[in-house]
Design an enzyme around this catalytic site. Sequence first.
Site, PDB file in Angstrom:
ATOM      1  N   HIS A  77       0.811  -1.212   0.000  1.00 22.18           N
ATOM      2  CA  HIS A  77       0.000   0.000   0.000  1.00 22.18           C
ATOM      3  C   HIS A  77       0.852   1.273   0.000  1.00 22.18           C
ATOM      4  O   HIS A  77       1.982   1.284   0.512  1.00 22.18           O
ATOM      5  CB  HIS A  77      -0.934  -0.007   1.210  1.00 22.18           C
ATOM      6  CG  HIS A  77      -2.055  -1.001   1.088  1.00 22.18           C
ATOM      7  ND1 HIS A  77      -3.115  -1.051   1.963  1.00 22.18           N
ATOM      8  CD2 HIS A  77      -2.280  -1.977   0.165  1.00 22.18           C
ATOM      9  CE1 HIS A  77      -3.949  -2.022   1.576  1.00 22.18           C
ATOM     10  NE2 HIS A  77      -3.459  -2.600   0.504  1.00 22.18           N
ATOM     11  N   GLU A  79       0.676   4.035   1.699  1.00 22.15           N
ATOM     12  CA  GLU A  79       1.065   4.572   3.006  1.00 22.15           C
ATOM     13  C   GLU A  79       2.222   3.769   3.588  1.00 22.15           C
ATOM     14  O   GLU A  79       3.137   4.320   4.195  1.00 22.15           O
ATOM     15  CB  GLU A  79      -0.075   4.487   4.021  1.00 22.15           C
ATOM     16  CG  GLU A  79      -1.408   4.967   3.591  1.00 22.15           C
ATOM     17  CD  GLU A  79      -2.229   4.001   2.770  1.00 22.15           C
ATOM     18  OE1 GLU A  79      -1.706   3.410   1.807  1.00 22.15           O
ATOM     19  OE2 GLU A  79      -3.401   3.869   3.077  1.00 22.15           O
ATOM     20  N   CYS A 103      -6.288   1.834   5.072  1.00 15.61           N
ATOM     21  CA  CYS A 103      -6.885   0.586   5.570  1.00 15.61           C
ATOM     22  C   CYS A 103      -6.443   0.353   7.017  1.00 15.61           C
ATOM     23  O   CYS A 103      -5.597   1.076   7.554  1.00 15.61           O
ATOM     24  CB  CYS A 103      -6.474  -0.588   4.681  1.00 15.61           C
ATOM     25  SG  CYS A 103      -4.785  -1.145   4.954  1.00 15.61           S
ATOM     26  N   CYS A 106      -2.570  -0.280   7.414  1.00 14.02           N
ATOM     27  CA  CYS A 106      -1.775   0.942   7.304  1.00 14.02           C
ATOM     28  C   CYS A 106      -2.035   1.847   8.501  1.00 14.02           C
ATOM     29  O   CYS A 106      -1.115   2.516   8.984  1.00 14.02           O
ATOM     30  CB  CYS A 106      -2.076   1.661   5.999  1.00 14.02           C
ATOM     31  SG  CYS A 106      -1.428   0.770   4.570  1.00 14.02           S
TER      32      CYS A 106
HETATM   33  O1  LIG Z   1      -5.215   2.214   2.068  1.00 18.57           O
HETATM   34  C1  LIG Z   1      -4.995   1.728   0.959  1.00 18.57           C
HETATM   35  N1  LIG Z   1      -3.818   1.988   0.307  1.00 18.57           N
HETATM   36  C2  LIG Z   1      -3.507   1.446  -0.901  1.00 18.57           C
HETATM   37  O2  LIG Z   1      -2.444   1.713  -1.448  1.00 18.57           O
HETATM   38  N2  LIG Z   1      -4.420   0.576  -1.469  1.00 18.57           N
HETATM   39  C3  LIG Z   1      -4.135  -0.003  -2.764  1.00 18.57           C
HETATM   40  C4  LIG Z   1      -4.064  -1.506  -2.793  1.00 18.57           C
HETATM   41  C5  LIG Z   1      -4.569  -1.821  -4.172  1.00 18.57           C
HETATM   42  O3  LIG Z   1      -3.500  -1.697  -5.115  1.00 18.57           O
HETATM   43  C6  LIG Z   1      -5.583  -0.717  -4.428  1.00 18.57           C
HETATM   44  C7  LIG Z   1      -7.006  -1.084  -4.079  1.00 18.57           C
HETATM   45  O4  LIG Z   1      -7.539  -1.833  -5.119  1.00 18.57           O
HETATM   46  P1  LIG Z   1      -9.089  -1.976  -5.394  1.00 18.57           P
HETATM   47  O5  LIG Z   1      -9.701  -0.584  -5.206  1.00 18.57           O
HETATM   48  O6  LIG Z   1      -9.163  -2.442  -6.805  1.00 18.57           O
HETATM   49  O7  LIG Z   1      -9.617  -2.955  -4.392  1.00 18.57           O
HETATM   50  O8  LIG Z   1      -5.200   0.356  -3.611  1.00 18.57           O
HETATM   51  C8  LIG Z   1      -5.594   0.292  -0.866  1.00 18.57           C
HETATM   52  C9  LIG Z   1      -5.916   0.835   0.321  1.00 18.57           C
HETATM   53  C10 LIG Z   1      -7.148   0.514   0.934  1.00 18.57           C
HETATM   54  O9  LIG Z   1      -7.979   0.592   1.456  1.00 18.57           O
HETATM   55 ZN   LIG Z   2      -3.325  -0.039   3.622  1.00 20.87          ZN
END
Ligand SMILES: O=c1[nH]c(=O)n([C@H]2C[C@H](O)[C@@H](COP(=O)(O)O)O2)cc1CO
Ligand SMILES: [Zn+2]
Length: 159
Positions: A77, A79, A103, A106
């Site tokens: 992710h 963050e 999330c 994170c």
């Molecule tokens: O806090 C976050 N930070 C973050 O970088 N992500 C990334 C993980 C995935 O590559 C994408 C989420 O994918 P999707 O929206 O298709 O479920 O975003 C997802 C979250 C989620 O909640």
């Molecule tokens: Zn996250």
Amino acid sequence: MKREDYINWDAYFMGIALLSAERSKDPNTRVGACIVSEDNKILSVGYNGMPMGCSDDEFPWSREGNPLDTKYPYVCHAELNAILNFAGNDMKGAKIYITLFPCNECAKALIQKGIKEIIYMSDKYAETDIVIASKRMLDAAGVNYRQYNSINKEIILSL
Ligand SMILES: O=c1[nH]c(=O)n([C@H]2C[C@H](O)[C@@H](COP(=O)(O)O)O2)cc1CO
Ligand SMILES: [Zn+2]
């Protein structure tokens, strides 16, 4: 007389988070993050991507199917990347600008690093248990979060 249409701090740092997100290979959700000290100095940036050595072309980017054939177990992710990319050793009291609400995993990392404020753009997964759990921990830990107040300014960069 100084010019008056310069961007404010929030727009500057969210702009950097948005630009970082442009590096993401995720076809569905690009996320960018920018960690900033209390005195408005950039400490680190990150975006969502596969870990080093895990090829963007070989690891999956799908959302559905066999869990091992989706991106979810692998992608790092934004963050978390921003935290891990930080070259210093103290980010206590810092803020993080993120294009998507963090999330629960994170959120744990942000809390443990002493981040005190989260400025986010989208909260598109607000109804999910992941984000509900995230907010529960952030509230308990006294981490402030607020949605970015858009100034509706468009910045065009010619590259
Ligand atoms: O806090 C976050 N930070 C973050 O970088 N992500 C990334 C993980 C995935 O590559 C994408 C989420 O994918 P999707 O929206 O298709 O479920 O975003 C997802 C979250 C989620 O909640
Ligand atoms: Zn996250």
